[in-house]
Structure formats: C-alpha cells, structure tokens
Design a protein around this motif. Structure first.
Motif, mmCIF file in Angstrom:
data_model
loop_
_atom_site.group_PDB
_atom_site.id
_atom_site.type_symbol
_atom_site.label_atom_id
_atom_site.label_comp_id
_atom_site.label_asym_id
_atom_site.label_seq_id
_atom_site.Cartn_x
_atom_site.Cartn_y
_atom_site.Cartn_z
ATOM 1 N N ASN A 1 14.173 21.934 -4.242
ATOM 2 C CA ASN A 1 15.403 22.298 -4.961
ATOM 3 C C ASN A 1 15.940 21.128 -5.787
ATOM 4 O O ASN A 1 17.146 21.028 -6.042
ATOM 5 N N ASP A 2 15.022 20.222 -6.158
ATOM 6 C CA ASP A 2 15.332 19.109 -7.056
ATOM 7 C C ASP A 2 16.308 18.097 -6.456
ATOM 8 O O ASP A 2 17.088 17.464 -7.161
ATOM 9 N N LYS A 3 16.253 17.928 -5.134
ATOM 10 C CA LYS A 3 17.102 16.940 -4.470
ATOM 11 C C LYS A 3 16.218 15.932 -3.744
ATOM 12 O O LYS A 3 15.425 16.300 -2.891
ATOM 13 N N ILE A 4 16.357 14.664 -4.100
ATOM 14 C CA ILE A 4 15.522 13.618 -3.488
ATOM 15 C C ILE A 4 16.019 13.334 -2.067
ATOM 16 O O ILE A 4 17.215 13.097 -1.867
ATOM 17 N N PRO A 5 15.120 13.335 -1.068
ATOM 18 C CA PRO A 5 15.532 13.005 0.305
ATOM 19 C C PRO A 5 16.085 11.583 0.385
ATOM 20 O O PRO A 5 15.505 10.656 -0.184
ATOM 21 N N GLU A 6 17.190 11.414 1.094
ATOM 22 C CA GLU A 6 17.853 10.113 1.161
ATOM 23 C C GLU A 6 16.960 9.060 1.816
ATOM 24 O O GLU A 6 16.942 7.904 1.389
ATOM 25 N N ARG A 7 16.207 9.443 2.842
ATOM 26 C CA ARG A 7 15.314 8.471 3.512
ATOM 27 C C ARG A 7 14.277 7.939 2.523
ATOM 28 O O ARG A 7 13.953 6.755 2.516
ATOM 29 N N TRP A 8 13.719 8.841 1.703
ATOM 30 C CA TRP A 8 12.723 8.419 0.703
ATOM 31 C C TRP A 8 13.362 7.475 -0.302
ATOM 32 O O TRP A 8 12.782 6.441 -0.630
ATOM 33 N N TYR A 9 14.551 7.825 -0.787
ATOM 34 C CA TYR A 9 15.221 7.008 -1.802
ATOM 35 C C TYR A 9 15.480 5.595 -1.279
ATOM 36 O O TYR A 9 15.206 4.599 -1.967
ATOM 37 N N LYS A 10 15.968 5.494 -0.038
ATOM 38 C CA LYS A 10 16.276 4.171 0.522
ATOM 39 C C LYS A 10 15.001 3.353 0.724
ATOM 40 O O LYS A 10 14.974 2.151 0.436
ATOM 41 N N ALA A 11 13.954 3.990 1.232
ATOM 42 C CA ALA A 11 12.691 3.262 1.444
ATOM 43 C C ALA A 11 12.100 2.825 0.105
ATOM 44 O O ALA A 11 11.579 1.717 -0.026
ATOM 45 N N LYS B 1 0.851 -1.197 0.000
ATOM 46 C CA LYS B 1 0.000 0.000 0.000
ATOM 47 C C LYS B 1 0.883 1.243 0.000
ATOM 48 O O LYS B 1 2.078 1.179 0.256
ATOM 49 N N HIS B 2 0.271 2.366 -0.317
ATOM 50 C CA HIS B 2 0.968 3.633 -0.098
ATOM 51 C C HIS B 2 1.307 3.725 1.384
ATOM 52 O O HIS B 2 0.488 3.407 2.242
ATOM 53 N N THR B 3 2.475 4.174 1.678
ATOM 54 C CA THR B 3 2.819 4.335 3.087
ATOM 55 C C THR B 3 3.493 5.681 3.279
ATOM 56 O O THR B 3 4.070 6.238 2.341
ATOM 57 N N LEU B 4 3.407 6.205 4.470
ATOM 58 C CA LEU B 4 3.957 7.519 4.764
ATOM 59 C C LEU B 4 5.207 7.359 5.623
ATOM 60 O O LEU B 4 5.188 6.681 6.653
ATOM 61 N N LEU B 5 6.281 7.978 5.179
ATOM 62 C CA LEU B 5 7.570 7.894 5.857
ATOM 63 C C LEU B 5 7.822 9.207 6.596
ATOM 64 O O LEU B 5 7.760 10.281 5.985
ATOM 65 N N PRO B 6 8.077 9.161 7.890
ATOM 66 C CA PRO B 6 8.399 10.401 8.603
ATOM 67 C C PRO B 6 9.619 11.083 7.994
ATOM 68 O O PRO B 6 10.584 10.414 7.603
ATOM 69 N N CYS B 7 9.583 12.392 7.915
ATOM 70 C CA CYS B 7 10.710 13.140 7.368
ATOM 71 C C CYS B 7 10.786 14.503 8.061
ATOM 72 O O CYS B 7 10.071 14.746 9.040
ATOM 73 N N THR B 8 11.619 15.379 7.555
ATOM 74 C CA THR B 8 11.786 16.702 8.149
ATOM 75 C C THR B 8 11.349 17.784 7.173
ATOM 76 O O THR B 8 11.197 17.529 5.966
ATOM 77 N N HIS B 9 11.169 18.989 7.682
ATOM 78 C CA HIS B 9 10.870 20.136 6.823
ATOM 79 C C HIS B 9 12.009 20.355 5.821
ATOM 80 O O HIS B 9 11.775 20.713 4.658
ATOM 81 N N GLN B 10 13.248 20.079 6.257
ATOM 82 C CA GLN B 10 14.392 20.241 5.365
ATOM 83 C C GLN B 10 14.294 19.310 4.164
ATOM 84 O O GLN B 10 14.694 19.664 3.050
ATOM 85 N N ASP B 11 13.748 18.094 4.358
ATOM 86 C CA ASP B 11 13.559 17.169 3.239
ATOM 87 C C ASP B 11 12.640 17.782 2.184
ATOM 88 O O ASP B 11 12.864 17.640 0.975
ATOM 89 N N TYR B 12 11.596 18.459 2.637
ATOM 90 C CA TYR B 12 10.685 19.122 1.700
ATOM 91 C C TYR B 12 11.403 20.250 0.956
ATOM 92 O O TYR B 12 11.268 20.387 -0.265
ATOM 93 N N LEU B 13 12.178 21.043 1.695
ATOM 94 C CA LEU B 13 12.909 22.142 1.057
ATOM 95 C C LEU B 13 13.918 21.607 0.038
ATOM 96 O O LEU B 13 14.086 22.174 -1.052
ATOM 97 N N ASP B 14 14.571 20.483 0.393
ATOM 98 C CA ASP B 14 15.512 19.863 -0.549
ATOM 99 C C ASP B 14 14.794 19.406 -1.819
ATOM 100 O O ASP B 14 15.308 19.585 -2.936
ATOM 101 N N ALA B 15 13.616 18.795 -1.648
ATOM 102 C CA ALA B 15 12.849 18.327 -2.802
ATOM 103 C C ALA B 15 12.446 19.494 -3.701
ATOM 104 O O ALA B 15 12.438 19.369 -4.940
#
Length: 388
Positions: free
Chosen positions: A372-382, A356-370
C-alpha cells in the motif's frame, strides 16, 4: 573450559532441592556444588549464571543480596518436553572492585558464548549488560541489543558507568560494535524528551508500553534480530512483584513478560539473556517465582527454535517484490514457519556497516503496508543507519 571465577550453588539451596520431586527441574539439571564441583558442560545448551554485583546501582547503600529464593523457585518447576541440557553453574561473587567483577563476568561469558552455550544471567544491577556486550568484542563484529525496560538508560556517558547509563557507554565506548538498540516497553514519563529525540536521531527502535501491550507480536521480529536480550525488572507493574521490587503502577504483567521471554528464546540469534535489578525482600516469593517462570519460558523458546533463515535454498522461502515510495522492497517468507524478512540493500558508495545484503526480520503486516505504498519503519531505520 576453565571457569575460575564461579562459586557453587549454596548448600542450603541444594538441601531444599533434595526434597523435591524427582521429576522437577532441580532434579533434572546439572548443578555446580561444593561436593561435586562444576559439572561437565560438553553437552549443555543453556546455563544459569548468578552475578552478585550491585555496587553501580545509583541507589546502592551497601546492601548484599543472594539468588537463593530464585533458585529454590526455579528448581520446583517441571521441565517441558525439552531436548536441551541445562546446568546451573553457580555465581560470580563481588570482586574487590566492581571492575574485578566485570572482568570475571566478561571472561566467563566469552567462553560460554564461544562454545555455543547460552547464558541466562541473573543480576544484580543492569550495568552488567555493558559487560555482556563487551563479551562479544572478539566474537562478532556487529551486535544487536534488545532491552526490556521502562527507561532507555542512556544516562551521562561522560561519568562513571551506572545502571542508568550503561547504554550511553555501549554507544560511545570503543570498539564500536553496536549496530542496533531496541527497547521494549519504555514509559515516556521515565525518559527525558532529549533522550527520546536522541533515540530517533540514532535510528534506534523504541517501543512504548502501550504499543507492546496492544500487540505483543511486535516483539517477535525485534527479538529475532537480537544477539543480547537484557531485562530490567523495573519494567514490571507493581502488582506483579514483591514490596521492595515495586517501581511503577504501570508496566508489563506476568503473562506479557513471559511471552517476551519466550520470543527471546525462539530467536535463533539470541545467544545471551539477562534478568537484572533483582532486589530480594521478606515477601519475595512472588518475584522469585515470576523470574523463574521467565527463565522457564526462555528455555521453552530455545527448545522450539526452527532454523528457517537459510535463504540459499529457494525451496525454503517465497520471495515477494513490491514498490513503496520509489524503493524496490524485497520480502522473503519462510515456508517452514511463515516468518517474514525484508532485504536491506548493500550501498556500494557509502561506508556500509554490513558489507553485504542483509535480511531484517519483519512482519506480514510490513509486507501489506509496502503493498500500500508505505515503507516499513524497521526497514527505513536500518537503511538509514546503514547509510551513515
């Protein structure tokens, strides 16, 4: 609830407790005693559980230990403004074999977790974390573990389990229930390059000591996704603990480990918390007090939990969509707490672990990075782990 394997808190500790202020924790919590037996746990949210097993420590030379000094220190503290009821249910003694202790611990933990009671386990050698993990076999299909440790503890899983190889056993032993393993505060020189490379290949999450010390808030989203949190006291710097407990001049300090414990407590998902590798010595006061304060902060965190991860109601969150490296990333921000999540998509054409779709906890910085065209490392690994 039937707890056949527990022995009561020693009378010497209870005698010490009688001298304490009526406002202290020792006077406020329920305690398993020889005189009154095991207390009623119907309204209890958190239990303290000692496990006096250390025979699978690689440095074991036949010594016994007890948790009396930790209990004495913990009982002297004062509770916060807490609503959760707490009990000290005593100890699991060494069995005739280590496997007997494992069986007793697994049965006890399964009952507690099934009844929504959070065990705070004090050990003994950290191989007990393997048993903690196995207690979830019949409870949840996929388990996330966070290990606060200087070493990965992957070890040689072809050999009998030790406190330095329990993670290897968790990864390779059936049933395969581990989804994610994160390690907080590892120190590179205590881990072989082969192990570091393996952690990357498995898309696990290693966080170096320097990384964590520079920004402790990195720990919060990792803890928010954990079922089990296990702490090796060897992660502490030598100046923070007593003589026998010293491992390394570098490590987390007392303030940092208490913050980490509080983050573990705040997580709505964490349902068991363990502190291991306790080695009492004559100058033990400082170690037992630090462990007591770690437990205090964990309980404080549990009492500060906020249910903010119900995304079925649009009023509970804000939704943000951005594009990063050709991936559409969907973020959610809780309107209650300001905490962030990122969606991991369901991949219909692969053997998807989550289904199923699942939600991964992250930070506000992860959103700001995204943004700026940068994939959050936690998202990539999951995402990668989910695709395997």
């Amino acid at each position: 609830m039937n707890f056949n394997f527990l022995t009561p808190v020693p009378d010497t500790v209870l005698a010490h407790n009688q001298l304490l202020s009526p406002l202290s924790l020792g006077q406020k919590i329920k305690i398993h005693s020889e005189q009154y037996g095991l207390p009623d746990l119907d309204d209890v949210k958190i239990v303290i559980l000692g496990v006096l097993e250390n025979r699978n420590d690689v440095n074991y030379i036949g010594e016994d230990f007890n948790l009396n000094e930790i209990r004495k220190s913990f009982y002297t503290l004062y509770p916060g403004s807490w609503s959760s009821s707490i009990a000290d249910i005593g100890d699991i003694q060494k069995g005739d074999t280590v496997e007997d202790t494992y069986f007793a611990l697994k049965e006890t933990l399964t009952i507690l977790i099934e009844n929504k009671i959070i065990p705070v386990i004090i050990g003994g050698s950290q191989d007990l974390s393997y048993v903690n993990y196995r207690a979830y076999d019949s409870l949840t299909p996929m388990v996330n573990i966070v290990n606060v440790d200087k070493s990965f503890d992957l070890g040689d899983s072809s050999k009998p389990i030790k406190n330095t190889s329990f993670v290897g056993k968790i990864i390779l032993d059936e049933p395969y229930n581990l989804f994610n393993y994160a390690i907080i505060g590892y120190q590179t020189y205590f881990n072989s390059q082969e192990e570091i490379d393996l952690m990357e290949r498995l898309y696990f999450e290693p966080y170096r000591l320097g990384e964590i010390s520079n920004d402790l808030t990195l720990v919060e989203p990792v803890m928010r996704d954990a079922n089990i949190v296990t702490v090796d006291l060897g992660v502490l710097k030598a100046s923070e603990v007593s003589q026998k407990q010293k491992v390394s001049p570098n490590g987390l300090d007392g303030k940092e480990i208490c913050t980490v414990a509080r983050y573990a407590g705040i997580s709505n998902k964490v349902s068991s918390f363990g502190i291991y590798e306790y080695k009492p010595s004559q100058d033990d006061d400082i170690t037992s007090m630090l462990i007591s304060q770690m437990i205090w902060y964990f309980i404080e965190g549990v009492n500060c939990r906020v249910k903010d991860d119900d995304f079925s109601n649009d009023d509970n969150h804000q939704k943000f969509i951005t594009l990063a490296e050709s991936h559409e990333l969907i973020f959610y921000k809780s309107t209650k707490t300001g905490r962030w999540w990122i969606e991991i998509p369901f991949l219909a054409n692969v053997n998807n672990k989550l289904k199923k779709h699942t939600l991964l906890p992250c930070t506000h910085q992860d959103y700001l990075d995204a943004c700026n065209d940068k994939i959050p490392e936690r998202w990539y690994k999951a995402y990668q782990k989910n695709s395997v």
